[in-house]
Design a protein around this motif. Structure first.
Motif, mmCIF file in Angstrom:
data_model
loop_
_atom_site.group_PDB
_atom_site.id
_atom_site.type_symbol
_atom_site.label_atom_id
_atom_site.label_comp_id
_atom_site.label_asym_id
_atom_site.label_seq_id
_atom_site.Cartn_x
_atom_site.Cartn_y
_atom_site.Cartn_z
ATOM 1 N N GLU A 19 0.821 -1.206 0.000
ATOM 2 C CA GLU A 19 0.000 0.000 0.000
ATOM 3 C C GLU A 19 0.857 1.259 0.000
ATOM 4 O OE1 GLU A 19 -4.333 1.230 1.600
ATOM 5 O OE2 GLU A 19 -3.100 0.004 2.915
ATOM 6 N N ARG A 22 1.830 1.854 -3.470
ATOM 7 C CA ARG A 22 0.737 2.344 -4.300
ATOM 8 C C ARG A 22 0.418 3.798 -3.980
ATOM 9 N NH1 ARG A 22 -5.309 -0.030 -4.400
ATOM 10 N NH2 ARG A 22 -5.600 1.612 -2.878
ATOM 11 N N GLN A 23 0.415 4.140 -2.691
ATOM 12 C CA GLN A 23 0.094 5.511 -2.293
ATOM 13 C C GLN A 23 1.162 6.501 -2.734
ATOM 14 O OE1 GLN A 23 -0.690 5.594 1.902
ATOM 15 N NE2 GLN A 23 -2.662 4.548 1.714
ATOM 16 N N GLY A 25 2.416 6.541 -5.511
ATOM 17 C CA GLY A 25 2.212 6.821 -6.925
ATOM 18 C C GLY A 25 3.200 6.117 -7.830
ATOM 19 N N ASN A 159 -9.087 2.654 -1.329
ATOM 20 C CA ASN A 159 -9.073 3.819 -2.204
ATOM 21 C C ASN A 159 -8.811 3.369 -3.642
ATOM 22 O OD1 ASN A 159 -9.517 5.639 -0.115
ATOM 23 N ND2 ASN A 159 -7.337 5.953 0.244
ATOM 24 N N SER A 160 -9.434 4.056 -4.571
ATOM 25 C CA SER A 160 -9.358 3.687 -5.983
ATOM 26 C C SER A 160 -7.953 3.868 -6.559
ATOM 27 C CB SER A 160 -10.339 4.549 -6.779
ATOM 28 O OG SER A 160 -10.102 4.432 -8.156
ATOM 29 N N VAL A 161 -7.534 2.911 -7.370
ATOM 30 C CA VAL A 161 -6.263 3.049 -8.088
ATOM 31 C C VAL A 161 -6.383 4.097 -9.195
ATOM 32 C CG1 VAL A 161 -5.460 0.693 -7.647
ATOM 33 C CG2 VAL A 161 -6.868 1.152 -9.673
ATOM 34 N N SER A 163 -8.658 7.042 -9.086
ATOM 35 C CA SER A 163 -8.928 8.402 -8.625
ATOM 36 C C SER A 163 -8.399 8.703 -7.230
ATOM 37 C CB SER A 163 -10.439 8.657 -8.623
ATOM 38 O OG SER A 163 -11.080 7.762 -7.712
ATOM 39 N N GLY A 164 -8.075 7.666 -6.475
ATOM 40 C CA GLY A 164 -7.661 7.866 -5.091
ATOM 41 C C GLY A 164 -8.838 8.032 -4.146
ATOM 42 N N GLN A 165 -10.065 8.030 -4.676
ATOM 43 C CA GLN A 165 -11.257 8.215 -3.858
ATOM 44 C C GLN A 165 -11.642 6.906 -3.150
ATOM 45 O OE1 GLN A 165 -12.911 11.255 -3.430
ATOM 46 N NE2 GLN A 165 -11.042 11.928 -4.457
#
Length: 233
Positions: A19, A22-23, A25, A159-161, A163-165
């Protein structure tokens, strides 16, 4: 079964493996380009696609995983990208449009792992409550959100890959858990000027807009002016 075994980490409230990556970016562009070139060369010279065997029941966005080890050992790939699960990364690389124009895409394993963890909690609840499910509201016909307090899954968020939402976990009448990508699909359609083909699986919007595939999802159709996931028949 393989994914469940590979991704069976205990729930402890800490960040999931992969994670942080991924966070931050992680850019998969270079990895996808390298693997795409290797796949193209392999198919041209070998007459086959370098994919691992998959069962007929394997979902579309988990099915045609690329055999990176084979590409590496046969000299089509100098080394396996560090973004790949095989090298400690948080992604599988797979193919879509395998019969017509094979394209390399990314399956996010953090998403897969979190869905598997929620699924495990739903299964426990179902087993200990005589087959009842921890349902909250019916979000779509035949599909409910999950009462996270009942299921014991409140600590698992996604959280979406794209949009991050934050995304919602939904489940069908059998208790199978999926991710609801409606927000991301609407975003993709809006960016394309609101155009879409009638009867088309709207997940293609995400497939075409990103390196990521919408893993752990249901097909979406345009119904009454919005994307709606279709439960298994």
């Amino acid at each position: 079964m393989g994914l469940l075994l590979l991704l069976s980490f205990p729930l402890s409230g800490c960040m999931y493996p992969g994670e942080t990556e991924r966070q931050s970016g992680v850019n998969y562009r270079e990895s996808v380009k390298r693997i795409q070139a290797a796949v193209d060369d392999y198919q041209q010279e070998e007459g086959l696609l370098p994919i691992l065997n998959a069962d007929e029941t394997t979902p579309r966005y988990e099915k045609f995983r690329i055999d990176l080890d084979k590409l590496n050992k046969k000299g089509y790939l100098d080394d396996i990208p560090v973004t790949a699960f095989e090298k400690g990364g948080s992604a599988y690389f797979l193919l879509v449009d395998e019969e017509t124009d094979p394209k390399v895409k990314v399956m996010d394993l953090v998403t897969v792992q979190k869905v598997n963890d929620v699924q495990r909690q739903v299964n426990r609840y179902k087993s200990s409550h005589g087959g009842k499910l921890p349902v909250a509201e019916e979000l779509y016909p035949g599909l409910h959100t999950i009462d996270a307090k009942k299921a014991g899954s409140a600590s698992i968020t996604l959280n979406s890959v794209y949009s991050g939402q934050p995304l919602e976990f939904i489940m069908d009448r059998e208790g199978t858990v999926y991710v609801d990508y409606v927000f991301d699909i609407m975003n993709a359609i809006d960016k394309n000027g609101g155009e879409h083909k009638e009867g088309q699986d709207l997940r293609l919007e995400l497939e075409q807009a990103s390196y990521y595939v919408p893993v752990k999802s249901l097909p979406y159709q345009w119904i009454n002016g919005q994307p709606v996931p279709l439960p298994p028949s």
